[in-house]
Design a protein around this motif. Structure first.
Motif, short mmCIF file in Angstrom:
data_model
loop_
_atom_site.label_atom_id
_atom_site.label_comp_id
_atom_site.label_asym_id
_atom_site.label_seq_id
_atom_site.Cartn_x
_atom_site.Cartn_y
_atom_site.Cartn_z
N LYS A 83 33.89 31.28 33.56
CA LYS A 83 34.06 32.65 33.04
C LYS A 83 34.55 33.54 34.19
O LYS A 83 33.78 34.24 34.84
CB LYS A 83 32.75 33.18 32.47
CG LYS A 83 32.14 32.29 31.40
CD LYS A 83 33.07 32.11 30.21
CE LYS A 83 32.47 31.22 29.15
NZ LYS A 83 33.40 31.00 28.01
N THR A 84 35.86 33.50 34.44
CA THR A 84 36.42 34.20 35.61
C THR A 84 37.49 35.23 35.26
O THR A 84 38.06 35.84 36.15
CB THR A 84 37.04 33.18 36.58
OG1 THR A 84 38.03 32.40 35.89
CG2 THR A 84 35.98 32.24 37.14
N SER A 85 37.76 35.43 33.97
CA SER A 85 38.76 36.44 33.60
C SER A 85 38.21 37.84 33.84
O SER A 85 37.00 38.03 34.02
CB SER A 85 39.16 36.29 32.12
OG SER A 85 38.08 36.67 31.28
N PHE A 86 39.09 38.83 33.81
CA PHE A 86 38.67 40.22 34.02
C PHE A 86 37.67 40.63 32.95
O PHE A 86 36.67 41.30 33.24
CB PHE A 86 39.88 41.15 34.00
CG PHE A 86 39.52 42.62 34.09
CD1 PHE A 86 39.16 43.18 35.30
CD2 PHE A 86 39.49 43.42 32.95
CE1 PHE A 86 38.79 44.51 35.40
CE2 PHE A 86 39.14 44.76 33.03
CZ PHE A 86 38.79 45.30 34.26
N LYS A 87 37.92 40.21 31.70
CA LYS A 87 37.01 40.57 30.61
C LYS A 87 35.63 39.97 30.84
O LYS A 87 34.60 40.63 30.65
CB LYS A 87 37.58 40.07 29.28
CG LYS A 87 36.71 40.43 28.06
CD LYS A 87 37.22 39.78 26.80
CE LYS A 87 36.83 38.30 26.79
NZ LYS A 87 37.15 37.63 25.51
N ASP A 88 35.60 38.69 31.28
CA ASP A 88 34.32 38.03 31.56
C ASP A 88 33.54 38.77 32.64
O ASP A 88 32.33 38.98 32.52
CB ASP A 88 34.55 36.58 32.00
CG ASP A 88 35.15 35.72 30.89
OD1 ASP A 88 34.81 35.97 29.73
OD2 ASP A 88 35.97 34.84 31.20
N LYS A 89 34.25 39.14 33.72
CA LYS A 89 33.59 39.83 34.84
C LYS A 89 33.07 41.20 34.42
O LYS A 89 31.96 41.59 34.81
CB LYS A 89 34.57 39.95 36.01
CG LYS A 89 34.92 38.62 36.66
CD LYS A 89 35.94 38.79 37.76
CE LYS A 89 36.28 37.45 38.40
NZ LYS A 89 37.31 37.58 39.46
#
Length: 553
Positions: A83-89
């Motif tokens: 979970k490394t996308s901008f949304k995930d973060k």
């Protein structure tokens, strides 16, 4: 003990939330799911799995620093599961336990394959890693600065002339938070470096509506540890303004700096603008200069800029009078400066401004039925307590409350102790039908629960101090200024003066001790030089070590 008990409850609540939202993830990493519920150890395992220094786990539950570190650790955990996308973060930071729970209970959640070699990463992936590394460096720089700010020393600027000429307008100080024992943070969830509010809505807005820099609902009681000293007479002290009605949190109230002129048990008095403690004139230290307000009438205009260059701090109001000359209201002049100005050829008359005795700045009178007070003079400032015919030049005698003192409570004494009883010592105070009730019980006496202090500015006629807002509780004490790290003349506008000082750096004041009482203060420039050398030297050797390690690999 109440502090640490409340703190433990918060830690347990956070640990339960952490366990509920991540136990399956811990199981997939090869650990007992119950480890997700264990405080500190859960973050220790995350750091171990993501190959970060494991001692960082100790930072997880520190006030103010803890929420930042927890967010970082949560991001590390999510990265383990791809979970490394901008949304995930973003979701991990703003909705940590909710988003981690969706990942935890998701059917397709699996550990990310970490076998791919750095050589096979795309340019975009390499760029992302560099960006994450940079953000990580900035984050830990902020964390380190926050730890220093919260737990060691805090910067503080002097915006007004109330402490002239000991502390000058434009001085920037470091305050030692351990001088009188360390006061533990009372609002652990807060934005670093901001005192009370995020922004000021301006004069038209209500200050109570300004967005707060802390979460008021998450609170801890007052507690001070390792208190080996208490404020002494003549100490320059930083404290939180007691009667700040905007902030309920003691440690978030506006910070003030004044001189402690009387401690618990002392009797404070002003006679014709001169300060007395226990019946004796004040002791003037080497770095102090007694100042008084003066009215000067002249035939022609004075050279205020030239006088400012000669005498330094010189706030003054200039007005033309009906006789064709000028009237100057000097806020604070030393005896020597006043003597020099009096000899100027333009000066017609010069008089020290002293309020008449028994003339209150605001006077309140008790009604015939002794249930309320009526204001008899309408002015812009009030003297503490409201029912005394005192002013800033003729004040007292006033005894400073001491822990253990048993004081008489009646309609006459209530204005002196009502803030002590209700606000500072957190009791329910009622005044009904001429009777006084504390926590529901009628009484005529009260036992003081903590020590109080009288904090007065050195520039007495230009200082909003304890003569106006009353006793300063021990729980409001922050610490002592250590030294001046920067001093810039003219950096703060002075609304009380017609003339604004030109901007210039006062090099001679930098890195000098502020609380010694000596006329010639010690300079600590060598300490600043050592810190800079160690900082940049350490950074250089770390980079050199990493480069050698990379070359060897």
């Amino acid at each position: 003990m109440n502090y640490f008990l409340t703190y433990t409850v918060y830690v347990l609540i956070l640990s339960v939330l952490m366990g509920i939202s991540t136990w399956k993830l811990f199981k997939k990493m090869g650990y007992n799911p119950l480890f997700a519920f264990i405080p500190f150890y859960n973050y220790f395992l995350i750091l171990k799995e993501t190959e970060h220094p494991k001692w960082w786990a100790a930072l997880a539950y520190l006030p103010i620093v803890g929420p930042i570190m927890m967010s970082v650790f949560h991001l590390y955990l999510m990265s383990k599961f791809g979970k490394t996308s901008f949304k995930d973060k973003l979701l991990t930071v703003i909705l940590p336990f909710i988003y981690m729970a969706t990942v935890n209970y998701g059917k397709d959640t699996e550990l990310e394959d970490e076998t791919e070699n750095e050589l096979f990463l795309t340019d975009e992936e390499k760029s992302g890693k560099k960006k994450d590394s940079f953000i990580g460096s900035v984050t830990f720089a902020v964390v380190f600065a926050t730890i220093i700010h919260v737990f060691v020393t805090q910067p503080f600027g002097i915006p007004t002339g109330s402490m002239e000429r000991t502390l000058l307008v434009g001085d920037f100080l470091f305050v030692n938070k351990w001088s009188y024992g360390y006061r533990l943070p009372m609002r652990p969830l807060a934005i670093p470096f901001l005192q009370g509010t995020i922004m000021d809505t301006g004069e038209k807005g209500n200050p109570k509506d300004d967005p707060k820099s802390y979460v008021d609902a998450v609170k801890l009681p007052y507690e001070r540890i390792l208190q080996f000293n208490k404020p002494q007479k003549n100490d320059v002290v930083v404290f939180n303004y007691p009667q700040d009605s905007v902030h309920t949190a003691i440690d978030r109230k506006d910070p003030y700096v004044k001189r402690c002129v009387a401690v618990a048990g002392d009797t404070f008095e002003m006679r014709a603008g001169r300060l007395f403690v226990n019946g004796k004139p004040e002791t003037v230290l080497g770095d102090q200069e007694v100042q008084h307000a003066y009215t000067v009438n002249t035939g022609t205009q004075l050279d205020i800029p030239g006088m400012y260059n000669t005498y330094g701090f010189l706030p003054v109001r200039e007005m033309q009078n009906d006789k064709g000359g000028f009237t100057y209201m000097f806020q604070g002049l030393t005896d020597k400066t006043a003597k020099d100005i009096k000899t100027l050829p333009q000066v017609i008359s010069m008089e020290e401004n002293i309020y008449p005795k028994d003339s209150a700045t605001i006077s309140y009178k008790l009604n015939a039925d002794k249930t309320a007070y009526t204001k008899s003079i309408d002015t812009t400032q009030s003297i503490f307590p409201i029912n005394k015919p005192w002013n800033q030049d003729w004040y007292g005698p006033l005894k400073i409350p001491k822990k253990g003192d048993v004081v008489t409570i009646n309609q006459e004494s209530l204005p002196m102790y009502q803030w002590v009883i209700s606000k500072y010592e957190h009791n329910r105070l009622e005044n009904k039908n001429g009777k006084i009730f504390i926590n529901g019980k009628e009484t005529n006496q009260y036992t003081i629960q903590q020590d109080y202090y009288m904090m007065i500015g050195d520039n007495r006629d230009a200082s909003l101090d304890a003569r106006f807002f009353g006793f300063v509780p021990e729980e409001n004490i922050v610490g002592k200024p250590i030294f001046t790290w920067m001093s810039v003349q003219g950096v703060f506008a002075d609304a009380s003066s017609s003339y604004q000082a030109p901007k210039k750096v006062r090099w001679e004041r930098m890195f000098k001790a502020t609380n010694t009482g000596e006329a010639n203060k010690t300079s600590y420039w060598w300490v600043a030089a050592m810190i800079l050398i160690l900082f940049f030297g350490w950074e250089y050797f770390v980079k050199l070590f990493r480069k050698n390690k990379t070359d060897n690999n």
